[in-house]
Design an enzyme around this catalytic site. Structure first.
Site, PDB file in Angstrom:
ATOM      1  N   SER A 142      11.818  44.220  46.678  1.00 40.10           N
ATOM      2  CA  SER A 142      13.212  44.250  46.042  1.00 40.10           C
ATOM      3  C   SER A 142      13.540  42.926  45.985  1.00 40.10           C
ATOM      4  O   SER A 142      13.197  41.975  46.356  1.00 40.10           O
ATOM      5  CB  SER A 142      14.366  44.828  47.076  1.00 40.10           C
ATOM      6  OG  SER A 142      15.861  44.620  46.636  1.00 40.10           O
ATOM      7  N   TYR A 154      17.639  44.391  55.422  1.00 34.35           N
ATOM      8  CA  TYR A 154      16.765  44.910  54.079  1.00 34.35           C
ATOM      9  C   TYR A 154      16.166  43.705  53.355  1.00 34.35           C
ATOM     10  O   TYR A 154      14.925  43.948  52.960  1.00 34.35           O
ATOM     11  CB  TYR A 154      17.952  45.613  53.204  1.00 34.35           C
ATOM     12  CG  TYR A 154      17.362  46.191  51.995  1.00 34.35           C
ATOM     13  CD1 TYR A 154      16.908  47.594  51.918  1.00 34.35           C
ATOM     14  CD2 TYR A 154      17.459  45.622  50.801  1.00 34.35           C
ATOM     15  CE1 TYR A 154      16.581  48.226  50.737  1.00 34.35           C
ATOM     16  CE2 TYR A 154      16.921  46.218  49.548  1.00 34.35           C
ATOM     17  CZ  TYR A 154      16.500  47.384  49.630  1.00 34.35           C
ATOM     18  OH  TYR A 154      16.091  48.229  48.462  1.00 34.35           O
ATOM     19  N   LYS A 158      12.169  43.662  52.944  1.00 38.33           N
ATOM     20  CA  LYS A 158      11.687  43.669  51.529  1.00 38.33           C
ATOM     21  C   LYS A 158      10.812  42.291  51.560  1.00 38.33           C
ATOM     22  O   LYS A 158       9.796  42.342  50.741  1.00 38.33           O
ATOM     23  CB  LYS A 158      12.918  43.749  50.484  1.00 38.33           C
ATOM     24  CG  LYS A 158      13.364  44.995  50.426  1.00 38.33           C
ATOM     25  CD  LYS A 158      12.487  46.262  50.537  1.00 38.33           C
ATOM     26  CE  LYS A 158      13.013  47.471  49.776  1.00 38.33           C
ATOM     27  NZ  LYS A 158      11.926  48.672  49.934  1.00 38.33           N
TER      28      LYS A 158
HETATM   29  N1  NAD Z   1      17.698  51.658  43.332  1.00 40.99           N
HETATM   30  C1  NAD Z   1      17.591  50.236  43.498  1.00 40.99           C
HETATM   31  O1  NAD Z   1      18.696  49.515  42.886  1.00 40.99           O
HETATM   32  C2  NAD Z   1      16.625  49.571  44.355  1.00 40.99           C
HETATM   33  C3  NAD Z   1      16.388  48.025  44.109  1.00 40.99           C
HETATM   34  C4  NAD Z   1      15.379  47.577  44.833  1.00 40.99           C
HETATM   35  C5  NAD Z   1      14.538  48.452  45.629  1.00 40.99           C
HETATM   36  N2  NAD Z   1      14.489  49.690  45.744  1.00 40.99           N
HETATM   37  C6  NAD Z   1      13.547  50.220  46.687  1.00 40.99           C
HETATM   38  O2  NAD Z   1      13.080  51.300  45.985  1.00 40.99           O
HETATM   39  C7  NAD Z   1      12.679  52.160  47.004  1.00 40.99           C
HETATM   40  C8  NAD Z   1      13.263  53.799  46.372  1.00 40.99           C
HETATM   41  O3  NAD Z   1      14.792  53.628  46.154  1.00 40.99           O
HETATM   42  P1  NAD Z   1      15.711  54.529  45.478  1.00 40.99           P
HETATM   43  O4  NAD Z   1      16.812  53.533  45.093  1.00 40.99           O
HETATM   44  O5  NAD Z   1      15.038  55.595  44.857  1.00 40.99           O
HETATM   45  O6  NAD Z   1      16.343  55.092  46.832  1.00 40.99           O
HETATM   46  P2  NAD Z   1      16.829  56.686  47.227  1.00 40.99           P
HETATM   47  O7  NAD Z   1      17.751  56.409  48.238  1.00 40.99           O
HETATM   48  O8  NAD Z   1      17.241  57.386  45.813  1.00 40.99           O
HETATM   49  O9  NAD Z   1      15.660  57.392  47.746  1.00 40.99           O
HETATM   50  C9  NAD Z   1      15.016  57.133  48.885  1.00 40.99           C
HETATM   51  C10 NAD Z   1      14.256  58.080  49.310  1.00 40.99           C
HETATM   52  O10 NAD Z   1      13.402  57.827  50.413  1.00 40.99           O
HETATM   53  C11 NAD Z   1      13.566  58.860  51.468  1.00 40.99           C
HETATM   54  N3  NAD Z   1      13.428  58.356  52.860  1.00 40.99           N
HETATM   55  C12 NAD Z   1      14.346  57.850  53.371  1.00 40.99           C
HETATM   56  N4  NAD Z   1      13.838  57.636  54.807  1.00 40.99           N
HETATM   57  C13 NAD Z   1      12.383  58.302  54.718  1.00 40.99           C
HETATM   58  C14 NAD Z   1      11.629  58.519  55.893  1.00 40.99           C
HETATM   59  N5  NAD Z   1      11.876  57.970  57.110  1.00 40.99           N
HETATM   60  N6  NAD Z   1      10.513  59.065  55.505  1.00 40.99           N
HETATM   61  C15 NAD Z   1      10.234  59.652  54.365  1.00 40.99           C
HETATM   62  N7  NAD Z   1      11.306  59.587  53.274  1.00 40.99           N
HETATM   63  C16 NAD Z   1      12.459  58.866  53.526  1.00 40.99           C
HETATM   64  C17 NAD Z   1      14.906  59.521  51.266  1.00 40.99           C
HETATM   65  O11 NAD Z   1      15.015  60.755  51.506  1.00 40.99           O
HETATM   66  C18 NAD Z   1      15.010  59.421  49.718  1.00 40.99           C
HETATM   67  O12 NAD Z   1      14.736  60.792  48.940  1.00 40.99           O
HETATM   68  C19 NAD Z   1      13.477  52.130  48.316  1.00 40.99           C
HETATM   69  O13 NAD Z   1      12.312  51.344  49.069  1.00 40.99           O
HETATM   70  C20 NAD Z   1      14.329  50.932  48.006  1.00 40.99           C
HETATM   71  O14 NAD Z   1      14.615  49.839  48.752  1.00 40.99           O
HETATM   72  C21 NAD Z   1      15.781  50.357  45.079  1.00 40.99           C
END
Ligand code: NAD
Length: 253
Positions: A142, A154, A158
């Site tokens: 991230s 976090y 990351k």
């Molecule tokens: N959305 C953003 O702006 C952003 C930015 C940087 C990084 N990220 C990273 O990208 C990834 C996806 O993010 P997103 O925005 O789609 O999040 P989201 O919350 O929409 O989806 C995350 C998914 O992970 C699943 N999850 C959580 N804990 C779990 C576990 N213990 N075992 C299995 N599944 C589990 C959740 O049920 C969910 O379906 C994450 O790693 C997040 O940190 C997101």
């Protein structure tokens, strides 16, 4: 294994957001995809979307921070879809708080899902990759890895995933396995919607405010990240390993 055989991918956290877009994209690239998330039934829509388009997919319920569940899930994928040789460690959670208010459990939960989870699933999949002489691992980092107020847990996880990625690249390269990280900026998902709610902002206003700070003047979509992941997992990306690609609509710092 010949390259004409269908590769099998696991996308953790595949039920929604970036993971769902990635599962759909990898299936469109010809991969069979295990859509893995906490609740198997929550993966049904993504699996249905893939199979309706003529692809192969499997819904798998698994908590990535639980070693026994991970071993069982990866064995199930190997048995029902084939040996997983593409892995996207995407499952993630937020437990944001300023340091003085951050609880032990806020810290541990984030470490367990992001870091321990990526470790457990990578370890379970690597033997299949070594046997195949081919593997593609992509870890979701991230822009917060560079530091972000309210995200000590976090940001540490990351940034940790970047070190984890580079180490896997060094250890596993000789087996035809690459490891890379994609570090998204602001992407519209339920995760960023929850952040808007936490700070008391309307999500649309939150996105508009974020876009003004981004050089391309828009927020990201899950498909923007799926596109970068598709590159790293591609057959032709075998000489690209140990890299961190920021996908954030511009440079950071
Ligand atoms: N959305 C953003 O702006 C952003 C930015 C940087 C990084 N990220 C990273 O990208 C990834 C996806 O993010 P997103 O925005 O789609 O999040 P989201 O919350 O929409 O989806 C995350 C998914 O992970 C699943 N999850 C959580 N804990 C779990 C576990 N213990 N075992 C299995 N599944 C589990 C959740 O049920 C969910 O379906 C994450 O790693 C997040 O940190 C997101």
């Amino acid at each position: 294994m010949s390259t004409t055989e269908q590769r099998v991918a696991i996308v953790t956290g595949g039920a929604r957001g970036i993971g769902a877009a990635t599962a759909v994209r990898l299936a469109a690239e010809g991969r069979a995809v295990a859509v893995l998330d906490l609740d198997e039934s929550a993966c049904a829509d993504v699996v249905e979307k893939i199979t309706a388009a003529g692809g192969r997919a499997l819904a798998v319920g698994c908590d990535v921070s639980d070693a026994e569940q991970v071993e069982a899930a990866v064995a199930r994928v190997a048995g029902e879809l084939g040996a997983p040789t593409v892995l996207v460690n995407n499952a993630g959670v937020l437990r944001d708080n300023l340091l003085f208010k951050m609880s032990d459990s806020d810290w541990d939960t984030v470490m367990n899902v992001h870091l321990r989870g990526a470790f457990l699933v990578s370890r379970a999949c690597q033997k299949h990759m070594v046997d195949a002489g081919f593997g593609r691992i992509v870890n979701l980092s991230s822009s917060s890895a560079l530091g972000n107020r309210g995200q000590a847990n976090y940001a540490a996880a990351k940034a940790g995933l970047q070190g984890f990625t580079k180490t896997l690249a060094k250890e596993l390269g000789k087996f035809g396995i690459t490891a890379n990280a994609v570090a998204p900026g602001f992407i519209v998902t339920e995760m960023t919607a929850a952040t808007a709610a936490r700070v008391g902002m309307d999500f649309e206003d939150f996105q508009k405010a974020a876009a003004t700070q981004i050089p391309v003047q828009r927020v990201g979509r899950p498909e923007d990240i799926a596109n970068a992941i598709a590159f790293f997992t591609g057959e032709e990306a075998g000489f690209v390993s140990g890299q961190v690609m920021y996908v954030a609509g511009g440079p950071l710092n």
